[in-house]
Design an enzyme around this catalytic site. Structure first.
Site, PDB file in Angstrom:
ATOM      1  N   GLU A  45       0.855  -1.198   0.000  1.00 16.57           N
ATOM      2  CA  GLU A  45       0.000   0.000   0.000  1.00 16.57           C
ATOM      3  C   GLU A  45       0.885   1.240   0.000  1.00 16.57           C
ATOM      4  OE1 GLU A  45      -2.701   0.206   3.360  1.00 16.57           O
ATOM      5  OE2 GLU A  45      -2.734   2.387   3.226  1.00 16.57           O
ATOM      6  N   ARG A  49       0.247  10.370   0.378  1.00 17.64           N
ATOM      7  CA  ARG A  49       0.540  11.451   1.330  1.00 17.64           C
ATOM      8  C   ARG A  49       1.703  12.293   0.883  1.00 17.64           C
ATOM      9  NH1 ARG A  49       0.330   8.483   7.157  1.00 17.64           N
ATOM     10  NH2 ARG A  49      -1.117   6.875   6.500  1.00 17.64           N
ATOM     11  N   LYS A 133     -10.962  -1.989   6.830  1.00 16.23           N
ATOM     12  CA  LYS A 133      -9.790  -1.680   7.629  1.00 16.23           C
ATOM     13  C   LYS A 133     -10.295  -1.231   9.008  1.00 16.23           C
ATOM     14  CE  LYS A 133      -6.369   2.013   7.327  1.00 16.23           C
ATOM     15  NZ  LYS A 133      -5.327   2.487   6.430  1.00 16.23           N
TER      16      LYS A 133
HETATM   17  O1  LIG Z   1      -4.328   6.586   5.470  1.00 18.99           O
HETATM   18  C1  LIG Z   1      -4.384   5.419   5.181  1.00 18.99           C
HETATM   19  O2  LIG Z   1      -5.041   4.935   4.244  1.00 18.99           O
HETATM   20  C2  LIG Z   1      -3.595   4.549   5.957  1.00 18.99           C
HETATM   21  O3  LIG Z   1      -3.332   3.469   5.453  1.00 18.99           O
HETATM   22  C3  LIG Z   1      -3.119   4.913   7.301  1.00 18.99           C
HETATM   23  C4  LIG Z   1      -2.034   3.952   7.689  1.00 18.99           C
HETATM   24  O4  LIG Z   1      -2.581   2.695   7.677  1.00 18.99           O
HETATM   25  C5  LIG Z   1      -1.413   4.216   8.987  1.00 18.99           C
HETATM   26  O5  LIG Z   1      -0.962   5.518   9.082  1.00 18.99           O
HETATM   27  C6  LIG Z   1      -0.256   3.291   9.242  1.00 18.99           C
HETATM   28  O6  LIG Z   1       0.005   3.330  10.570  1.00 18.99           O
HETATM   29  P1  LIG Z   1       1.398   2.940  11.216  1.00 18.99           P
HETATM   30  O7  LIG Z   1       1.702   1.517  10.836  1.00 18.99           O
HETATM   31  O8  LIG Z   1       1.169   3.127  12.677  1.00 18.99           O
HETATM   32  O9  LIG Z   1       2.411   3.896  10.662  1.00 18.99           O
END
Ligand SMILES: O=C(O)C(=O)C[C@H](O)[C@H](O)COP(=O)(O)O
Length: 212
Positions: A45, A49, A133
């Site tokens: 994924e 961003r 999710k």
């Molecule tokens: O915005 C989205 O579609 C995302 O996928 C958000 C991410 O899943 C998380 O930001 C990952 O979180 P961490 O593994 O804690 O860095």
């Protein structure tokens, strides 16, 4: 919806962890994806961003054999179109806004919508989804919270993401309503900047062993 759900499930079942990538330099995308695939993580994924994200998705989709490139942080229909045009084979959103749900209805590409409460799950279920999710997983209540949702919402399967690492991934993967987890820990920013691809392959292998 069913065949799209089947396609999404087939992608998510490829591995216990979907790597969540934040890419600053599109040139890193291909070696990074190759390193992840070499470690056993094929579905990747790439979050929208950064300005490099769409080029990164295109490069991975075109050049990395075995990779299944997806887009994350897709917030609306405009981003949906750009992500699909770049070659995304699945789309992930932190939530389930109307714009992204409407775009998904018009597309053959599957969406993994984000939810965090029983009401959100039921609202998205009403739109035909059974795979979601759970975000932000740790901050919203973690594995005990998701476990509590599993009985009343037994038909729904989740990919928890947010605050998950090698330390707590098993807590989620042992739940009956979890298919896989998502996480950025397998592609740390410092390793990507250094080009430490062997290190990333090692992290990916460790992540794959979570199911072993
Ligand atoms: O915005 C989205 O579609 C995302 O996928 C958000 C991410 O899943 C998380 O930001 C990952 O979180 P961490 O593994 O804690 O860095």
């Amino acid at each position: 919806m069913t065949s799209k759900t089947d396609n999404l499930l087939a992608t998510l079942k490829l591995q216990p962890v979907v790597p969540v990538i934040i890419i600053d330099d599109a040139k890193s995308a291909v070696p990074l994806a190759r390193a992840l695939v070499a470690g056993g993580l094929k579905a990747i994924e790439i979050t929208l961003r950064t300005p490099a994200a769409l080029d990164a998705i295109k490069a991975v989709a075109d050049e990395v054999e075995g990779a299944v490139a997806g887009a994350g942080t897709v917030l609306d229909g405009r981003q949906w179109d750009l992500a699909v045009k770049a070659g995304s084979r699945f789309i992930v959103s932190p939530g389930a806004g109307t714009s992204v749900l409407d775009a998904a209805d018009q597309s053959d590409v599957p969406l993994l919508p984000g939810t965090a409460t029983a009401t959100e799950v039921m609202t998205v279920r009403d739109r035909g989804y059974s795979v979601m999710k759970f975000f932000p997983a740790e901050q919203a209540g973690g594995a005990p919270y998701l476990s509590a949702l599993s009985s009343p919402l037994s038909g729904i399967q989740f990919c928890p993401t947010g605050g998950i690492s090698l330390k707590n991934a098993k807590d989620y993967l042992s739940l009956p309503n979890v298919i896989c987890v998502g996480g950025s820990w397998v592609a740390p920013k410092a390793m990507v900047t250094e080009g430490n691809w062997d290190g990333i392959t090692k992290l990916a292998r460790e992540a794959c062993e979570l199911l072993g």
